[in-house]
Design a protein around this motif. Structure first.
Motif, short mmCIF file in Angstrom:
data_model
loop_
_atom_site.label_atom_id
_atom_site.label_comp_id
_atom_site.label_asym_id
_atom_site.label_seq_id
_atom_site.Cartn_x
_atom_site.Cartn_y
_atom_site.Cartn_z
N ASP A 269 -8.45 0.05 3.79
CA ASP A 269 -7.28 0.16 4.66
C ASP A 269 -6.01 0.34 3.85
OD1 ASP A 269 -8.50 -0.51 7.37
OD2 ASP A 269 -9.04 -2.30 6.23
N MET A 270 -5.04 1.01 4.47
CA MET A 270 -3.69 1.09 3.92
C MET A 270 -2.71 0.65 5.00
SD MET A 270 -1.66 4.38 2.28
CE MET A 270 -0.93 5.07 3.77
N TYR A 271 -1.80 -0.24 4.65
CA TYR A 271 -0.82 -0.78 5.58
C TYR A 271 0.57 -0.25 5.23
CZ TYR A 271 -4.47 -4.27 6.46
OH TYR A 271 -5.65 -4.90 6.77
N ILE A 272 1.30 0.20 6.24
CA ILE A 272 2.73 0.50 6.09
C ILE A 272 3.44 -0.48 7.00
CG2 ILE A 272 4.54 2.25 6.25
CD1 ILE A 272 2.31 4.38 6.28
N CYS B 265 6.73 -3.67 7.70
CA CYS B 265 8.07 -4.22 7.44
C CYS B 265 7.98 -5.74 7.45
CB CYS B 265 9.04 -3.75 8.52
SG CYS B 265 10.70 -4.44 8.34
N LEU B 266 8.47 -6.37 6.39
CA LEU B 266 8.54 -7.82 6.30
C LEU B 266 10.01 -8.20 6.14
CD1 LEU B 266 5.54 -8.54 3.91
CD2 LEU B 266 5.58 -8.68 6.40
N GLY B 267 10.61 -8.67 7.22
CA GLY B 267 12.05 -8.93 7.19
C GLY B 267 12.80 -7.62 7.09
N ASP B 268 13.53 -7.46 5.99
CA ASP B 268 14.25 -6.20 5.75
C ASP B 268 13.56 -5.34 4.71
OD1 ASP B 268 16.31 -6.90 7.55
OD2 ASP B 268 17.31 -8.10 6.00
N ASN B 269 12.37 -5.75 4.30
CA ASN B 269 11.67 -5.03 3.23
C ASN B 269 10.45 -4.28 3.76
OD1 ASN B 269 13.40 -6.17 1.17
ND2 ASN B 269 12.27 -8.08 1.43
N TRP B 270 10.28 -3.05 3.28
CA TRP B 270 9.14 -2.23 3.66
C TRP B 270 8.21 -2.07 2.48
CZ3 TRP B 270 8.29 -0.04 8.52
CH2 TRP B 270 9.34 -0.19 9.44
N ARG B 271 6.90 -1.98 2.79
CA ARG B 271 5.94 -1.84 1.69
C ARG B 271 4.69 -1.12 2.18
NH1 ARG B 271 3.29 -7.93 0.96
NH2 ARG B 271 2.18 -7.97 2.96
N VAL B 272 3.94 -0.60 1.19
CA VAL B 272 2.59 -0.09 1.40
C VAL B 272 1.65 -1.04 0.68
CG1 VAL B 272 0.96 1.74 0.81
CG2 VAL B 272 3.22 2.33 1.68
N LEU B 273 0.56 -1.38 1.36
CA LEU B 273 -0.41 -2.31 0.79
C LEU B 273 -1.81 -1.79 1.09
CD1 LEU B 273 -0.26 -5.08 -0.67
CD2 LEU B 273 -0.59 -6.16 1.56
N PHE B 274 -2.71 -1.87 0.10
CA PHE B 274 -4.08 -1.43 0.28
C PHE B 274 -5.01 -2.64 0.34
CE2 PHE B 274 -1.98 2.20 -1.58
CZ PHE B 274 -2.56 3.29 -0.94
N ARG B 275 -6.12 -2.45 1.04
CA ARG B 275 -7.08 -3.55 1.17
C ARG B 275 -8.50 -3.07 0.89
NH1 ARG B 275 -7.29 -7.95 6.06
NH2 ARG B 275 -9.15 -9.09 5.36
N LYS B 276 -9.24 -3.90 0.14
CA LYS B 276 -10.67 -3.69 -0.09
C LYS B 276 -11.34 -5.03 0.10
CE LYS B 276 -12.27 -1.10 -3.50
NZ LYS B 276 -12.75 -0.65 -4.84
N GLY B 277 -12.12 -5.17 1.17
CA GLY B 277 -12.69 -6.47 1.49
C GLY B 277 -11.58 -7.45 1.82
N GLU B 278 -11.58 -8.60 1.16
CA GLU B 278 -10.53 -9.60 1.37
C GLU B 278 -9.39 -9.47 0.36
OE1 GLU B 278 -10.55 -11.56 3.97
OE2 GLU B 278 -12.50 -10.80 4.60
#
Length: 313
Positions: free
Chosen positions: A21-24, A26-39
């Motif tokens: 998975d790839m997440y786009i 927003c956390l508060g005022d910050n934006w990020r992309v995060l990848f997931r493999k398993g846990e």
């Protein structure tokens, strides 16, 4: 780097690293992309608000979503062009109370390029043998646990295969793949009825979500078709309970239910992501009650962490 180059770079990296998975977001005022493999979460990347919103808009456009809608949940699927190949992606979008959207992109890999590691190899061989007869087989497990991949792999031994999904996840040219489309009245129930006229040897139903789909799956199995279907549940027992709650008529379910398979992906030291299974085949009087024993064995071997053991126990 423009938005197309950025999205190409992200999808290419996620594909090369076999991310799930790839997440786009927003956390508060910050934006990020995060990848997931398993846990495990990997490849964190900070974005400006403009970059994040342009990325989301691009994927919404490619996925035939409503670009101007920021309130409702939207789902989509695309074949994303990369140099020399297409990568199948499933998109899920939701807006929060501030109308800030976040998107999850699921990476879907061709069956021919997908390897499944079974932490207890004999489990897969047993399941392959016990799913040869006709009837209804239910596959359950967490999102991203490999249920669809397992169904597809087993179905290849069964002859002519027809799938009904929402959306189609794994593209398999040897299967006839149909996609649910509520806008033109193509529901699971209708497509299952039509599918039976094509006399498939194996009918795959992407997900049993409601009473209508559950009853249609049971009717298909009672006609003598082999039916594979996924159900969201947390164990073998919970899977059966979920179906009983949906259909009400336990006698018909009992008559056609040939097997229940539950699967989880665990992050191990040696194999990376590996599948651990639990299953029950009523007619064969086979019940795998060794889930806890298998977990304890993997912990003692140092293959899984204590945190993983406690979470999955």
């Amino acid at each position: 780097m423009d938005i197309k180059e950025l999205s190409d770079d992200l999808i290419a990296w996620g594909s090369q690293q076999r991310m799930q998975d790839m997440y786009i977001e927003c956390l508060g005022d910050n934006w990020r992309v995060l990848f997931r493999k398993g846990e495990a979460f990997l490849g964190k990347r900070t974005l400006t608000e403009e970059q994040a919103k342009q990325l989301i808009t691009r994927f919404k456009y490619l996925g035939d979503m409503d670009v101007g809608e920021t309130r409702k949940v939207q789902l989509g699927a695309i074949s994303y062009r990369l140099p020399g190949e297409f990568r199948r992606l499933r998109l899920s979008l939701v807006g929060d109370y501030r109308l800030q959207e976040s998107m999850v992109i699921r990476f879907l890999y061709p069956l021919s390029k997908t390897e499944q590691c079974f932490l207890v190899p004999s489990q897969y061989e047993l399941i392959k043998d016990y799913t040869r007869r006709r009837g209804l087989y239910l596959f359950s497990g967490a999102t991203g646990s490999g249920k669809t991949t397992l169904m597809y792999r087993l179905a290849r031994f069964g002859g002519r295969v027809l799938t009904i999904e929402d959306p189609v996840e794994i593209e398999e040219t040897s299967f006839t793949q149909l996609q649910v489309n509520p806008a033109i009245g193509q529901s699971y129930d209708l497509l299952i009825q039509l599918a039976l006229r094509h006399r498939p040897d194996v009918l795959i139903i992407g997900e049993i979500r409601d009473q209508e789909t559950a009853q249609a799956a049971i009717r298909a199995a009672l006609t003598g078709c082999k039916v594979f279907a996924t159900v969201h549940a947390s164990s073998v027992a919970a899977t059966k309970s979920r179906l009983r709650d949906l259909v009400g008529n336990v006698s018909e379910l009992t008559d056609c239910l040939a097997g229940v398979i539950y699967q989880r992906l665990l992050l191990t030291k040696t194999w990376g992501l590996g599948a651990l299974l639990a299953y029950e085949f009523p007619d064969k009087e086979v019940v795998n009650g060794n889930w806890q024993t298998n977990l304890e064995s993997l912990l003692q071997q140092g293959e899984i962490s204590e945190e993983c053991f406690l979470r999955e126990s």
